[in-house]
Design an enzyme around this catalytic site. Structure first.
Site, PDB file in Angstrom:
ATOM      1  N   ASP A  55       0.887  -1.168   0.000  1.00 37.67           N
ATOM      2  CA  ASP A  55       0.000   0.000   0.000  1.00 37.67           C
ATOM      3  C   ASP A  55       0.919   1.210   0.000  1.00 37.67           C
ATOM      4  O   ASP A  55       1.662   1.435   0.968  1.00 37.67           O
ATOM      5  CB  ASP A  55      -0.895  -0.028   1.250  1.00 37.67           C
ATOM      6  N   VAL A  56       0.882   1.995  -1.076  1.00 38.13           N
ATOM      7  CA  VAL A  56       1.886   3.049  -1.240  1.00 38.13           C
ATOM      8  C   VAL A  56       1.785   4.142  -0.177  1.00 38.13           C
ATOM      9  O   VAL A  56       2.736   4.901   0.025  1.00 38.13           O
ATOM     10  CB  VAL A  56       1.810   3.706  -2.645  1.00 38.13           C
ATOM     11  N   TYR A 147      -7.500  15.598  -6.899  1.00 40.38           N
ATOM     12  CA  TYR A 147      -6.704  14.899  -7.921  1.00 40.38           C
ATOM     13  C   TYR A 147      -5.777  15.887  -8.628  1.00 40.38           C
ATOM     14  O   TYR A 147      -4.591  15.628  -8.798  1.00 40.38           O
ATOM     15  CB  TYR A 147      -7.646  14.227  -8.926  1.00 40.38           C
ATOM     16  N   THR A 182      -9.071   2.173 -18.863  1.00 43.67           N
ATOM     17  CA  THR A 182      -8.653   1.285 -17.765  1.00 43.67           C
ATOM     18  C   THR A 182      -9.851   1.104 -16.831  1.00 43.67           C
ATOM     19  O   THR A 182     -10.861   1.803 -16.972  1.00 43.67           O
ATOM     20  CB  THR A 182      -7.506   1.920 -16.938  1.00 43.67           C
TER      21      THR A 182
END
Ligand code: NAP
Length: 240
Positions: A55-56, A147, A182
């Site tokens: 998990d980054v 974002y 994606t």
């Protein structure tokens, strides 16, 4: 093909979408790939790809994965910081929790990855870090405030790292995908997708492989004088 022969590469968010395509392309080019993701395990990667849970946003996960990779393979030549999430909330609708979640994955995760691998890259004489930003790291649409904040941060953090470690031959570049088909974009409202494709001069979505091809170049020694750059792969979106 063998453009990445002998290299060890970590790819984040490799379970699906662009990250999976990066892991596959790196392996096809001869790299030993450490594909990572939040899930405990992942199936059907080609030969040369090893999966580790990461998990980054978690410092301890990065420490474990980097120590494991160095212990097993001895070096880390490439880091592709790909994991990312998107949320469509305008500035005044965002909760602090939602803001912090997007920052933790897209921005803090990218920084943590760089922080953990760079000492090893310096010690071994160099390396290549590729951070996935977005066209929305350079220009904005209405909404998606957090974002945009993170992808702009990734863009400029990459330049800062590139300058800081240029003398140590650690190259750091950002990649800026346009609209790519994606699971992330499949889950978005069709009107958002239709709008972004309609604004794309080539008039179509890109494929994950078209992004991965750019990362192969930046990871390879063909890009030995490329650092601090922005590789835009967007069907012409940012040229307008
Ligand atoms: P995707 O299909 O949603 O895949 C994202 C991957 O990131 C998934 O494997 C996901 O794994 C992983 N991930 C999410 N949170 C994570 C965390 N905390 N730790 C580790 N892994 C995590 O998205 P994508 O379209 O391939 O996007 C990949 C990157 O490209 C992102 O940075 C995105 O912002 C960027 N990008 C995409 C587009 C596009 O049009 N698709 C355009 C510009 C930029 P889980 O299964 O665990 O959630």
């Amino acid at each position: 093909m063998n453009r990445l022969d002998g290299k060890v590469a970590i790819v984040t968010g490799a379970g699906r979408g662009i990250g999976r395509s990066i892991a596959e392309a790196f392996a096809e080019e001869g790299a030993t790939v450490i594909a990572t993701g939040r899930a405990a395990s992942a199936n059907s990667f080609p030969d040369g790809v090893h999966y580790l849970q990461l998990d980054v946003a978690k410092e301890e996960d990065w420490e474990r994965v980097v120590a494991d990779t160095i212990g097993t393979h001895g070096h880390i030549d490439v880091l592709a910081n790909n994991a990312g999430i998107i949320a469509y909330e305008t500035l005044h609708d965002l909760t602090l929790d939602d803001w912090n979640t997007v920052i933790a994955v897209n921005q803090t995760g990218t920084w943590l990855g760089m922080r953990e691998v760079i000492p090893h890259m310096i010690a071994q004489g160099g390396g290549s870090i590729i951070n996935i930003s977005s066209i929305w790291g350079s220009v904005a649409v209405s909404g998606a405030h957090a974002y945009h904040a993170t992808k702009g941060a990734v863009r400029n953090m990459s330049k800062s790292a590139a300058i800081t470690y240029a003398k140590e031959n650690v190259r750091v570049n950002s990649v800026h995908p346009g609209f790519i088909e994606t699971p992330l974009t499949d889950a978005q409202a069709p009107e958002i997708n239709d709008y972004v494709v309609s604004m794309t001069p080539m008039g179509r979505a890109g494929t994950p492989r078209e992004i991965a091809n750019g990362l192969v170049f930046l990871a390879s020694d063909e890009a030995s004088f490329v650092t601090g750059s922005e590789l835009v792969i967007d069907g012409g979106y940012l040229a307008q």
